[in-house]
Design a protein around this motif. Structure first.
Motif, PDB file in Angstrom:
ATOM      1  N   ALA A 227      27.214  47.467  52.337  1.00  0.00           N
ATOM      2  CA  ALA A 227      28.521  47.592  51.701  1.00  0.00           C
ATOM      3  C   ALA A 227      28.779  46.500  50.680  1.00  0.00           C
ATOM      4  O   ALA A 227      29.659  46.642  49.824  1.00  0.00           O
ATOM      5  N   GLY A 228      28.013  45.409  50.747  1.00  0.00           N
ATOM      6  CA  GLY A 228      28.201  44.316  49.800  1.00  0.00           C
ATOM      7  C   GLY A 228      27.465  44.504  48.490  1.00  0.00           C
ATOM      8  O   GLY A 228      27.655  43.713  47.555  1.00  0.00           O
ATOM      9  N   ILE A 229      26.631  45.540  48.395  1.00  0.00           N
ATOM     10  CA  ILE A 229      25.922  45.807  47.135  1.00  0.00           C
ATOM     11  C   ILE A 229      26.734  46.869  46.399  1.00  0.00           C
ATOM     12  O   ILE A 229      26.553  48.066  46.615  1.00  0.00           O
ATOM     13  N   VAL A 230      27.649  46.411  45.553  1.00  0.00           N
ATOM     14  CA  VAL A 230      28.596  47.331  44.921  1.00  0.00           C
ATOM     15  C   VAL A 230      28.259  47.539  43.445  1.00  0.00           C
ATOM     16  O   VAL A 230      29.124  47.845  42.628  1.00  0.00           O
ATOM     17  N   ARG A 231      27.008  47.376  43.122  1.00  0.00           N
ATOM     18  CA  ARG A 231      26.559  47.522  41.741  1.00  0.00           C
ATOM     19  C   ARG A 231      26.614  48.987  41.302  1.00  0.00           C
ATOM     20  O   ARG A 231      26.246  49.888  42.055  1.00  0.00           O
TER      21      ARG A 231
ATOM     22  N   ASP B 213      33.186  40.416  56.204  1.00  0.00           N
ATOM     23  CA  ASP B 213      33.574  40.596  54.806  1.00  0.00           C
ATOM     24  C   ASP B 213      33.548  39.296  54.011  1.00  0.00           C
ATOM     25  O   ASP B 213      34.026  39.243  52.882  1.00  0.00           O
ATOM     26  N   ARG B 214      32.984  38.230  54.586  1.00  0.00           N
ATOM     27  CA  ARG B 214      32.900  36.967  53.854  1.00  0.00           C
ATOM     28  C   ARG B 214      31.629  36.851  53.019  1.00  0.00           C
ATOM     29  O   ARG B 214      31.488  35.924  52.237  1.00  0.00           O
ATOM     30  N   ARG B 215      30.716  37.774  53.188  1.00  0.00           N
ATOM     31  CA  ARG B 215      29.504  37.751  52.375  1.00  0.00           C
ATOM     32  C   ARG B 215      29.869  38.088  50.932  1.00  0.00           C
ATOM     33  O   ARG B 215      30.579  39.060  50.682  1.00  0.00           O
ATOM     34  N   THR B 216      29.362  37.309  49.999  1.00  0.00           N
ATOM     35  CA  THR B 216      29.663  37.548  48.589  1.00  0.00           C
ATOM     36  C   THR B 216      29.039  38.859  48.136  1.00  0.00           C
ATOM     37  O   THR B 216      27.845  39.089  48.346  1.00  0.00           O
ATOM     38  N   PRO B 217      29.819  39.744  47.509  1.00  0.00           N
ATOM     39  CA  PRO B 217      29.253  41.011  47.037  1.00  0.00           C
ATOM     40  C   PRO B 217      28.423  40.824  45.772  1.00  0.00           C
ATOM     41  O   PRO B 217      28.481  39.787  45.105  1.00  0.00           O
ATOM     42  N   GLU B 218      27.665  41.861  45.438  1.00  0.00           N
ATOM     43  CA  GLU B 218      26.828  41.856  44.232  1.00  0.00           C
ATOM     44  C   GLU B 218      27.405  42.853  43.227  1.00  0.00           C
ATOM     45  O   GLU B 218      27.556  44.031  43.538  1.00  0.00           O
ATOM     46  N   PHE B 219      27.704  42.362  42.048  1.00  0.00           N
ATOM     47  CA  PHE B 219      28.203  43.234  40.986  1.00  0.00           C
ATOM     48  C   PHE B 219      28.178  42.477  39.669  1.00  0.00           C
ATOM     49  O   PHE B 219      27.887  41.281  39.636  1.00  0.00           O
ATOM     50  N   SER B 220      28.475  43.168  38.585  1.00  0.00           N
ATOM     51  CA  SER B 220      28.557  42.562  37.259  1.00  0.00           C
ATOM     52  C   SER B 220      29.945  42.777  36.685  1.00  0.00           C
ATOM     53  O   SER B 220      30.574  43.806  36.943  1.00  0.00           O
ATOM     54  N   ASP B 221      30.421  41.798  35.910  1.00  0.00           N
ATOM     55  CA  ASP B 221      31.748  41.890  35.324  1.00  0.00           C
ATOM     56  C   ASP B 221      31.800  41.002  34.087  1.00  0.00           C
ATOM     57  O   ASP B 221      30.758  40.528  33.626  1.00  0.00           O
ATOM     58  N   GLN B 222      33.000  40.749  33.576  1.00  0.00           N
ATOM     59  CA  GLN B 222      33.172  39.931  32.383  1.00  0.00           C
ATOM     60  C   GLN B 222      34.108  38.761  32.697  1.00  0.00           C
ATOM     61  O   GLN B 222      35.240  38.970  33.129  1.00  0.00           O
ATOM     62  N   MET B 223      33.625  37.527  32.487  1.00  0.00           N
ATOM     63  CA  MET B 223      34.489  36.367  32.648  1.00  0.00           C
ATOM     64  C   MET B 223      35.407  36.279  31.430  1.00  0.00           C
ATOM     65  O   MET B 223      34.932  36.236  30.291  1.00  0.00           O
ATOM     66  N   GLU B 224      36.721  36.231  31.690  1.00  0.00           N
ATOM     67  CA  GLU B 224      37.696  36.297  30.604  1.00  0.00           C
ATOM     68  C   GLU B 224      38.420  34.974  30.358  1.00  0.00           C
ATOM     69  O   GLU B 224      38.807  34.684  29.228  1.00  0.00           O
ATOM     70  N   TYR B 225      38.627  34.191  31.411  1.00  0.00           N
ATOM     71  CA  TYR B 225      39.394  32.958  31.227  1.00  0.00           C
ATOM     72  C   TYR B 225      39.142  32.012  32.388  1.00  0.00           C
ATOM     73  O   TYR B 225      38.554  32.382  33.407  1.00  0.00           O
TER      74      TYR B 225
END
Length: 540
Positions: free
Chosen positions: A145-149, A333-345
């Motif tokens: 469930a943590g691989i949300v790519r 649910d404390r495991r960091t998920p895997e995904f890509s996004d955009q850093m905005e600020y």
């Protein structure tokens, strides 16, 4: 040749006769524009592809002209079978494509309907392979469930049409990820298969710990494994001398261990891992790269490899900044998920808005026992006002009905430190500073509630701001010194990729390995194995 759709072949019972029948079928099969819509071949294709819309539509648009089963299609068949025969080296489920079964089906062609069924079977196998090698053979969310790519799957109709109008061998070669790391991992997989098949790494080390100055059989075992893995030149020493110590340190650096040159319990555990285990990590890494195939990394991007506990800024393919990190602990649910996004600020002097899950699971029980607990945090009502704890009966609330928020105002002791880096997402994950600096000294740094803590957050901020100001340090400190929460936008959003690679090539081509802190790679390999992936040690 005029297309009559009535080609017939004589049925010959022997294997040689079957081969001759195939040659006749291919030589006399419809050529050029294709079969008529009423030919036995066309009808057979329509029937065989009836349940597969993309394949059926593809053949309709080309008036049922064959793609695989005429003499002129030999280069396409050759390209496909060459790819299927190498599927195992990609860590793909070769049995899914059944190259042997396809060859048998082709050899058994006697009628136009036989040829039609073989035609569709070849297209089906081609699409299965093309999809798997280009975008992965498994579905990540079904594995963990943590691989949300988000996976970019190739359109089957587009893939078939593009293949039909391309050089077959070149098209098939271009299907896997073009990232150089993929080819490096593939080569490493071949090397590991050979090592596993031949037993080249030798026996396991029997000692629990070895230090410089030690000697004896266990040191010989250590020496031999280091030699076999390429960390030590040929040596006859039975002593843990300077050369062995240097080799141990090199191994430790490649495996995320403290490079003290001592073969302690953790180091020996990693040295003792079999090549088969390392091969599984490589296969999982290749699958992960296929999942990311088509994702634009960005000329400048942030790469956070969770089991490596690092965050890097990459510019034009080169790492220009790197810092250690702390990631989510290996719990629920404390495991960091895997995904890509955009850093905005970034937010300088941030307020910590305690996530609802932490509020009700951790702090509400404390407040129910003692209203004055966690006094460094503010309990805030829906109007944003800090409430008088003494006037609230916290015992009356449950996790569902608790009506307040908990916040921590900006300060040096704020849980987020003095800066956080935002790429707004539904998982409430971001990068940030922390007052808990001692955790960065640990080897395994999985301690957070899911967000990524940075060892050098100020330097990270400077590196980001350098793209938009001549004085990044001054710009950052000007806001920091106010003590007031301030948002600073990035002039150009920067892609962020939270990834999980336990096997990854260095720029020099050596493969670094990391521990599978969340067990995700083991789950990926289990899923691949269930799909039909085999280690293929017989290739060694």
């Amino acid at each position: 040749m005029r297309n009559t759709g009535r080609t017939r072949t004589k049925v010959l019972p022997t294997r040689a006769g079957a081969a001759l029948a195939l040659m006749l079928a291919l030589a006399l099969a419809p050529q050029g524009a294709g079969a008529t819509a009423f030919s036995p071949f066309a009808q057979g294709v329509a029937e065989a592809a009836g349940a597969e819309a993309a394949i059926a539509a593809f053949y309709r648009t080309r008036n049922y002209a064959p793609l695989w089963t005429t003499a002129a299609d030999a280069p396409r068949r050759a390209a496909l079978f060459a790819a299927l025969d190498r599927a195992q080296s990609h860590g793909l489920p070769a049995a899914r494509y059944d190259a042997a079964g396809l060859r048998t089906q082709i050899a058994a062609i006697r009628t136009e309907r036989d040829r039609a069924r073989a035609e569709v079977a070849l297209s089906r196998a081609f699409l299965a392979y093309a999809t798997d090698v280009a975008s992965g053979a498994t579905e990540p969310r079904k594995i963990d469930a943590g691989i949300v790519r988000e996976i970019i799957r190739p359109d089957p109709a587009v893939t078939l049409a593009a293949f039909a109008s391309s050089d077959p061998a070149a098209f098939v070669r271009a299907l896997p990820p073009a990232a150089p790391e993929y080819a490096q991992l593939m080569k490493a997989g071949l090397d590991l298969r050979r090592a596993a098949a031949s037993g080249a790494w030798g026996p396991r080390i029997t000692a629990e710990s070895l230090k410089p100055g030690a000697s004896g059989e266990a040191v010989v075992q250590l020496r031999d494994r280091l030699v076999a893995m390429g960390y030590l030149g040929r040596s006859a020493t039975q002593d843990f001398d300077a050369s062995v110590q240097k080799a141990v340190q090199a191994f430790q650096l490649d495996h995320g261990l403290t490079p003290d040159g001592i073969a302690g319990a953790a180091t020996i555990e990693e040295i003792n891992r079999a090549p088969e285990e390392r091969l599984q990590s490589v296969i999982a890494a290749m699958e992960r790269l296929r999942w990311m195939n088509g994702v634009e990394l960005g000329e400048r991007h942030i790469w956070v490899n969770l089991p490596d506990f690092t965050a890097r800024i990459v510019d034009h393919g080169k790492v220009t900044f790197e810092t250690v990190s702390v990631v989510g602990m290996n719990q629920g649910d404390r495991r960091t998920p895997e995904f890509s996004d955009q850093m905005e600020y970034m937010v300088i002097n941030p307020t910590w808005h305690v996530p609802r899950s932490i509020t009700v699971k951790e702090y509400l029980p404390m407040l129910q026992k003692n209203p004055n607990a966690v006094g460094h945090l503010n309990v805030v009502d829906r109007s944003g006002r800090v409430v008088n704890r003494g006037a609230v009966n916290f015992a009356q609330y449950s996790a569902r009905t608790f009506p307040f928020e908990i916040k921590q105002p900006p300060s040096n002791s704020n849980a987020l430190g003095l800066v956080k880096f935002m790429f707004p997402n539904q998982y409430n994950i971001y990068l940030h500073d922390t007052p808990s600096k001692s955790l960065f000294e640990k080897e395994i740094r999985a301690f957070s509630h899911g967000c990524i803590r940075l060892g050098k957050p100020f330097d990270f901020a400077y590196a980001l701001l350098a793209a938009q100001t001549d004085d990044p340090v001054g710009e950052f400190k000007r806001h920091l010194n106010t003590g007031v929460e301030t948002s600073v936008s990035l002039a150009e959003p920067v892609p962020v990729h939270l990834v999980y690679y336990t096997a990854w090539p260095t720029p020099k081509g050596r493969i670094e390995f990391r521990r599978d802190i969340y067990g995700r790679d083991a789950a990926i390999f289990d899923a691949l194995e269930a799909a039909g992936v085999a280690l293929g040690l017989e290739e060694g």
